[in-house]
Design a protein around this motif. Structure first.
Motif, PDB file in Angstrom:
ATOM      1  N   THR A 130      31.425-103.011  17.734  1.00  0.00           N
ATOM      2  CA  THR A 130      31.059-101.914  16.863  1.00  0.00           C
ATOM      3  C   THR A 130      31.955-100.729  17.187  1.00  0.00           C
ATOM      4  OG1 THR A 130      28.783-102.665  16.884  1.00  0.00           O
ATOM      5  CG2 THR A 130      29.170-100.397  16.158  1.00  0.00           C
ATOM      6  N   PRO A 131      32.670-100.180  16.201  1.00  0.00           N
ATOM      7  CA  PRO A 131      33.527 -99.026  16.492  1.00  0.00           C
ATOM      8  C   PRO A 131      32.674 -97.803  16.828  1.00  0.00           C
ATOM      9  CG  PRO A 131      33.534 -99.529  14.145  1.00  0.00           C
ATOM     10  CD  PRO A 131      32.748-100.591  14.814  1.00  0.00           C
ATOM     11  N   THR A 132      33.046 -97.100  17.888  1.00  0.00           N
ATOM     12  CA  THR A 132      32.328 -95.894  18.307  1.00  0.00           C
ATOM     13  C   THR A 132      33.321 -94.797  18.612  1.00  0.00           C
ATOM     14  OG1 THR A 132      32.375 -96.569  20.618  1.00  0.00           O
ATOM     15  CG2 THR A 132      30.434 -97.206  19.339  1.00  0.00           C
ATOM     16  N   LEU A 133      32.835 -93.575  18.634  1.00  0.00           N
ATOM     17  CA  LEU A 133      33.655 -92.443  19.046  1.00  0.00           C
ATOM     18  C   LEU A 133      33.581 -92.323  20.559  1.00  0.00           C
ATOM     19  CD1 LEU A 133      32.481 -89.906  16.340  1.00  0.00           C
ATOM     20  CD2 LEU A 133      34.565 -91.270  16.338  1.00  0.00           C
ATOM     21  N   GLY A 134      34.614 -91.786  21.170  1.00  0.00           N
ATOM     22  CA  GLY A 134      34.591 -91.607  22.618  1.00  0.00           C
ATOM     23  C   GLY A 134      35.791 -92.256  23.276  1.00  0.00           C
ATOM     24  N   ARG A 135      35.688 -92.411  24.585  1.00  0.00           N
ATOM     25  CA  ARG A 135      36.793 -92.959  25.363  1.00  0.00           C
ATOM     26  C   ARG A 135      36.917 -94.456  25.179  1.00  0.00           C
ATOM     27  NH1 ARG A 135      36.448 -91.780  31.410  1.00  0.00           N
ATOM     28  NH2 ARG A 135      38.313 -93.048  31.261  1.00  0.00           N
ATOM     29  N   HIS A 136      38.148 -94.908  25.199  1.00  0.00           N
ATOM     30  CA  HIS A 136      38.427 -96.352  25.212  1.00  0.00           C
ATOM     31  C   HIS A 136      38.903 -96.684  26.615  1.00  0.00           C
ATOM     32  CE1 HIS A 136      37.950 -96.772  20.919  1.00  0.00           C
ATOM     33  NE2 HIS A 136      38.690 -95.678  20.757  1.00  0.00           N
ATOM     34  N   ARG A 137      38.041 -97.365  27.378  1.00  0.00           N
ATOM     35  CA  ARG A 137      38.369 -97.675  28.759  1.00  0.00           C
ATOM     36  C   ARG A 137      38.748 -99.139  28.879  1.00  0.00           C
ATOM     37  NH1 ARG A 137      33.782 -94.949  32.426  1.00  0.00           N
ATOM     38  NH2 ARG A 137      32.840 -96.955  32.009  1.00  0.00           N
ATOM     39  N   SER A 138      39.624 -99.407  29.820  1.00  0.00           N
ATOM     40  CA  SER A 138      40.045-100.776  30.068  1.00  0.00           C
ATOM     41  C   SER A 138      38.989-101.485  30.923  1.00  0.00           C
ATOM     42  CB  SER A 138      41.391-100.798  30.786  1.00  0.00           C
ATOM     43  OG  SER A 138      41.237-100.338  32.117  1.00  0.00           O
ATOM     44  N   PHE A 139      39.191-102.768  31.119  1.00  0.00           N
ATOM     45  CA  PHE A 139      38.289-103.563  31.932  1.00  0.00           C
ATOM     46  C   PHE A 139      38.189-103.005  33.344  1.00  0.00           C
ATOM     47  CE2 PHE A 139      37.821-107.160  34.911  1.00  0.00           C
ATOM     48  CZ  PHE A 139      36.548-107.564  34.561  1.00  0.00           C
ATOM     49  N   PHE A 140      39.330-102.674  33.957  1.00  0.00           N
ATOM     50  CA  PHE A 140      39.342-102.181  35.336  1.00  0.00           C
ATOM     51  C   PHE A 140      38.775-100.773  35.428  1.00  0.00           C
ATOM     52  CE2 PHE A 140      42.606-105.516  35.471  1.00  0.00           C
ATOM     53  CZ  PHE A 140      42.022-106.310  36.453  1.00  0.00           C
ATOM     54  N   GLU A 141      38.942 -99.947  34.403  1.00  0.00           N
ATOM     55  CA  GLU A 141      38.336 -98.614  34.406  1.00  0.00           C
ATOM     56  C   GLU A 141      36.814 -98.725  34.340  1.00  0.00           C
ATOM     57  OE1 GLU A 141      41.604 -95.667  32.315  1.00  0.00           O
ATOM     58  OE2 GLU A 141      40.412 -96.996  31.040  1.00  0.00           O
ATOM     59  N   ASP A 142      36.311 -99.707  33.629  1.00  0.00           N
ATOM     60  CA  ASP A 142      34.868 -99.915  33.598  1.00  0.00           C
ATOM     61  C   ASP A 142      34.339-100.324  34.966  1.00  0.00           C
ATOM     62  OD1 ASP A 142      34.312 -99.242  31.002  1.00  0.00           O
ATOM     63  OD2 ASP A 142      34.503-101.284  30.231  1.00  0.00           O
ATOM     64  N   ILE A 143      35.076-101.179  35.678  1.00  0.00           N
ATOM     65  CA  ILE A 143      34.610-101.666  36.980  1.00  0.00           C
ATOM     66  C   ILE A 143      34.764-100.613  38.069  1.00  0.00           C
ATOM     67  CG2 ILE A 143      35.080-103.334  38.817  1.00  0.00           C
ATOM     68  CD1 ILE A 143      35.708-105.363  36.689  1.00  0.00           C
ATOM     69  N   PHE A 144      35.938 -99.990  38.147  1.00  0.00           N
ATOM     70  CA  PHE A 144      36.237 -99.093  39.260  1.00  0.00           C
ATOM     71  C   PHE A 144      36.168 -97.612  38.888  1.00  0.00           C
ATOM     72  CE2 PHE A 144      38.764-102.998  40.104  1.00  0.00           C
ATOM     73  CZ  PHE A 144      38.021-103.445  41.181  1.00  0.00           C
ATOM     74  N   GLY A 145      35.720 -97.280  37.694  1.00  0.00           N
ATOM     75  CA  GLY A 145      35.744 -95.898  37.226  1.00  0.00           C
ATOM     76  C   GLY A 145      34.798 -94.964  37.948  1.00  0.00           C
ATOM     77  N   ASN A 146      33.757 -95.465  38.580  1.00  0.00           N
ATOM     78  CA  ASN A 146      32.778 -94.598  39.233  1.00  0.00           C
ATOM     79  C   ASN A 146      33.023 -94.431  40.726  1.00  0.00           C
ATOM     80  OD1 ASN A 146      31.358 -94.033  36.928  1.00  0.00           O
ATOM     81  ND2 ASN A 146      30.031 -95.821  37.145  1.00  0.00           N
ATOM     82  N   ILE A 147      34.113 -94.974  41.241  1.00  0.00           N
ATOM     83  CA  ILE A 147      34.403 -94.818  42.669  1.00  0.00           C
ATOM     84  C   ILE A 147      34.734 -93.354  42.922  1.00  0.00           C
ATOM     85  CG2 ILE A 147      36.038 -95.395  44.511  1.00  0.00           C
ATOM     86  CD1 ILE A 147      36.175 -98.184  43.347  1.00  0.00           C
TER      87      ILE A 147
END
Length: 162
Positions: A130-147
């Motif tokens: 589903t297209p949404t507004l906001g950031r487009h994050r990669s797979f690795f940004e999703d996994i390691f983005g909260n470090i």
């Protein structure tokens, strides 16, 4: 003299096998008809008259509604739908009728509305996402983005030793 073959001759066997194959193929292409919801009787639905009927007489004539209005109980909805389907395809609506009976606060019929397939919406989804507004994050940004984000141990975010 020729010896009689205990098996059937080859030609009738081929015809039988071909006939069975054709029957199986035809059964896979069968058209299925379906009916959902209220079974419409035109005589009964036309008998409901504004100014004459009330909530009790509508329930006696048409039965319990498919559902009652979401924001008030002054609307009854009777929904009927007919569908057709080829083999394993998705069912397609062929006919639909929605009968809406509106009541005044005293419970008397104010209006009776009928609609059909003309109000059915056709939705065409865009692929698997589903297209949404906001950031487009990669797979690795999703996994390691909260470090190193808020609440990391030793950063003073928690209550230690209290």
């Amino acid at each position: 003299m020729p010896i009689a073959n205990p098996l059937l001759p080859a030609r009738p066997v081929r015809l039988i096998v071909a006939g069975l194959a054709l029957a199986l193929a035809a059964s896979g292409c069968a058209q299925l008809k379906g009916r959902q919801g209220y079974v419409v009787d035109p005589v009964l639905t036309n008998a409901v008259t504004p100014g004459v009927d009330n909530r009790e007489s509508v329930e006696k004539t048409l039965g319990r509604p498919t559902f009652v209005g979401q924001f008030s109980d002054n609307e009854y909805y009777y929904v009927s739908r007919e569908t057709r389907q080829l083999a394993f395809a998705r069912p397609r609506p062929v006919a639909q009728q929605v009968l809406r009976v509106r009541f005044d606060p005293a419970g008397n019929v104010v209006a009776v509305d009928k609609t059909g397939l003309e109000l059915v919406s056709k939705i065409h989804p865009e692929g698997d996402t589903t297209p949404t507004l906001g950031r487009h994050r990669s797979f690795f940004e999703d996994i390691f983005g909260n470090i190193g984000a808020v609440g990391a141990p030793g950063m003073g975010g928690g209550s230690q030793g209290q």
